[in-house]
Scaffold this motif. Structure first.
Motif, PDB file in Angstrom:
ATOM      1  N   ARG A 288      24.930  41.338  -0.446  1.00  0.00           N
ATOM      2  CA  ARG A 288      24.601  41.214   0.953  1.00  0.00           C
ATOM      3  C   ARG A 288      23.217  42.426   1.265  1.00  0.00           C
ATOM      4  NH1 ARG A 288      28.737  40.772   3.588  1.00  0.00           N
ATOM      5  NH2 ARG A 288      28.861  38.622   4.259  1.00  0.00           N
TER       6      ARG A 288
ATOM      7  N   PRO B  61      20.942  42.591   4.385  1.00  0.00           N
ATOM      8  CA  PRO B  61      20.735  41.908   5.805  1.00  0.00           C
ATOM      9  C   PRO B  61      19.282  42.444   6.011  1.00  0.00           C
ATOM     10  CG  PRO B  61      23.075  42.891   5.849  1.00  0.00           C
ATOM     11  CD  PRO B  61      22.574  43.298   4.767  1.00  0.00           C
TER      12      PRO B  61
ATOM     13  N   HIS C  73      22.078  37.125   1.451  1.00  0.00           N
ATOM     14  CA  HIS C  73      23.377  36.773   1.837  1.00  0.00           C
ATOM     15  C   HIS C  73      23.965  35.692   0.647  1.00  0.00           C
ATOM     16  CE1 HIS C  73      23.237  38.386   6.041  1.00  0.00           C
ATOM     17  NE2 HIS C  73      22.072  38.053   5.728  1.00  0.00           N
TER      18      HIS C  73
ATOM     19  N   CYS D 211      32.733  34.159   4.624  1.00  0.00           N
ATOM     20  CA  CYS D 211      31.400  34.639   4.036  1.00  0.00           C
ATOM     21  C   CYS D 211      31.781  35.788   2.700  1.00  0.00           C
ATOM     22  CB  CYS D 211      30.691  35.454   5.314  1.00  0.00           C
ATOM     23  SG  CYS D 211      30.394  34.268   6.604  1.00  0.00           S
TER      24      CYS D 211
ATOM     25  N   THR E  36      28.791  33.534   0.644  1.00  0.00           N
ATOM     26  CA  THR E  36      28.189  34.513   1.503  1.00  0.00           C
ATOM     27  C   THR E  36      27.258  33.751   2.656  1.00  0.00           C
ATOM     28  OG1 THR E  36      28.824  36.239   0.014  1.00  0.00           O
ATOM     29  CG2 THR E  36      27.152  36.657   1.780  1.00  0.00           C
TER      30      THR E  36
ATOM     31  N   LYS F  86      28.452  27.974  10.174  1.00  0.00           N
ATOM     32  CA  LYS F  86      28.430  28.808   8.924  1.00  0.00           C
ATOM     33  C   LYS F  86      29.854  28.548   8.263  1.00  0.00           C
ATOM     34  CE  LYS F  86      27.350  32.146   6.291  1.00  0.00           C
ATOM     35  NZ  LYS F  86      28.336  31.477   5.155  1.00  0.00           N
TER      36      LYS F  86
ATOM     37  N   THR G 122      31.770  33.811   9.671  1.00  0.00           N
ATOM     38  CA  THR G 122      31.313  34.385  11.055  1.00  0.00           C
ATOM     39  C   THR G 122      29.933  33.975  11.120  1.00  0.00           C
ATOM     40  OG1 THR G 122      30.903  36.519   9.767  1.00  0.00           O
ATOM     41  CG2 THR G 122      33.048  36.107  10.709  1.00  0.00           C
TER      42      THR G 122
ATOM     43  N   THR H 155      26.019  34.235  11.435  1.00  0.00           N
ATOM     44  CA  THR H 155      25.298  35.002  10.267  1.00  0.00           C
ATOM     45  C   THR H 155      23.745  34.866  10.705  1.00  0.00           C
ATOM     46  OG1 THR H 155      26.919  34.848   8.497  1.00  0.00           O
ATOM     47  CG2 THR H 155      24.568  35.330   7.837  1.00  0.00           C
TER      48      THR H 155
ATOM     49  N   GLY I  39      20.060  35.523   9.115  1.00  0.00           N
ATOM     50  CA  GLY I  39      19.699  35.490   7.741  1.00  0.00           C
ATOM     51  C   GLY I  39      18.170  35.490   7.467  1.00  0.00           C
TER      52      GLY I  39
ATOM     53  N   THR J 172      19.723  32.211  12.462  1.00  0.00           N
ATOM     54  CA  THR J 172      21.168  32.427  12.911  1.00  0.00           C
ATOM     55  C   THR J 172      21.654  31.131  12.929  1.00  0.00           C
ATOM     56  OG1 THR J 172      20.418  34.129  14.196  1.00  0.00           O
ATOM     57  CG2 THR J 172      22.550  33.066  14.566  1.00  0.00           C
TER      58      THR J 172
END
Length: 365
Positions: free
Chosen positions: A49, A51, A55, A173, A178, A186, A326, A328, A330, A335
């Protein structure tokens, strides 16, 4: 079917389906309700990851002592073949698994396969190996991750393999999950298990999913729409690049033909969760048995409880993959929201209620 309990999660926590009282089927689970309930099966993850651009990751399902000189009986089934499942042809032809099963991102699959070969050639018993069939599955995590960067490298693969262990399995994730998205929310890695009785003897069947597919979510047979979950539950747009990889392990003595039948049921189970099996989806299941020395195989006529166990476990594993994930943000600023557990429970217990713009429930009429 109704949830058997109505527990409300604490703010900010993520819980598995059973923690919320959402129970799929009537069969008993193993102690961990995970693929690692099958003796000798270990799981390892490496999460990659950076960010918001990356991911991604890799997940390893590692049966004990598997290798070219100790292959396990295995079967594979393709629901929709838009995917890059490396090692399929030999697995289908011979009905044997020679390596751990690794899962990752689409464009990283080939690097992962090469790293798996290198790792295997260093194992005891592989010193003279001149042929090896690595099995690597993938899902496209390009909605949230810079997939063209191919961020999964050899060191990540080795870390997942060397770190694989029994015990509880991280979900959501993590690892190959992920950056994945399923049913508009997600998603990620999910797992579950069952302990069916076959011919008077108890066995264990465990599954692990990498969920990344389109459709409309169904929970316990009930369609769950964005309207029923309110504004924070609006699903993200999902391209037809999604897939689902399913790994099934069992300690029941089965041959490759029977394991192919088991794998077929695993893919069928995705329909229970609302899968669309779209043009761009690669939906695969690999099933292997950990006890090739166990003597006579289970009679075909006694496989019914195992088939049902796998159907239930896959359905629950997909729900776990969603509930553990959760929200995320990206690559490209996109989102994808997590499935809101509290509002999901509301929708299951009061399915005809809708939500006002501020999230409050509005009774019908």
């Amino acid at each position: 079917m109704e949830p058997t309990a109505h527990l409300q999660p604490a703010p900010g926590t993520r819980r598995r389906a059973r923690d919320l009282g959402i129970v799929v089927g009537h069969g008993d689970t193993g102690p961990l309700n995970a693929i690692t309930d099958v003796p000798g099966v270990r799981v390892g993850h490496t999460t990659v990851r950076r960010p918001p651009e990356v991911h991604s990751g890799v997940t390893a399902v590692v049966p004990g002592a598997v290798g070219p000189n100790a292959p396990l009986p295995a079967g594979v089934f393709t629901g929709n073949g838009y995917g890059k499942l490396i090692g399929t042809t030999q697995l289908t032809e011979l009905g044997t698994l020679e390596t751990p099963v690794l899962l990752t991102s689409t464009l990283s699959a080939f690097r992962v396969a090469d790293a798996l070969v290198g790792w295997m050639l260093e194992r005891p018993g592989c010193g003279e190996a001149q042929s090896l069939n690595p099995v690597v599955g993938e899902c496209n995590d390009g909605l949230l991750s810079d997939i063209r960067a191919r961020p999964v490298h050899e060191e990540h693969v080795r870390a997942a393999l060397d770190g694989a262990s029994g015990g509880p399995v991280a979900e959501g994730c993590v690892g190959a999950g992920t950056g994945t998205v399923a049913l508009g929310f997600k998603a990620g890695i999910g797992t579950a298990s069952r302990t069916p009785d076959l011919g008077g003897r108890p066995y264990t069947a465990g599954v692990l999913v990498q969920a990344n597919f389109g459709g409309t979510l169904r929970v316990l047979g009930r369609r769950v729409t964005p309207r029923s979950l309110g504004p924070t539950g609006d699903p993200a747009p999902l391209a037809e690049t999604g897939s689902c990889m399913i790994v099934v392990a069992t300690d029941a003595p089965l041959d490759a033909r029977q394991l192919t039948r088991v794998a077929r049921r695993a893919v069928f189970a995705l329909a229970r969760t609302g899968a669309a099996y779209s043009h761009g989806s690669g939906d695969y299941a690999i099933a292997f048995a950990t006890r090739p020395e166990a003597g006579a195989t289970v009679a075909d006529a006694e496989l019914g409880p195992l088939f049902e166990a796998v159907l239930d476990a896959v359905e629950e594993a997909v729900l776990n993959s969603l509930l553990a994930a959760t929200t995320t943000t990206g690559f490209g600023g996109r989102t994808v929201p997590a499935l809101p557990a509290d509002r999901l429970l509301d929708a299951l217990t009061d399915p005809v209620a809708t939500r006002l713009p501020d999230g409050r429930k509005q009774p019908p009429g």
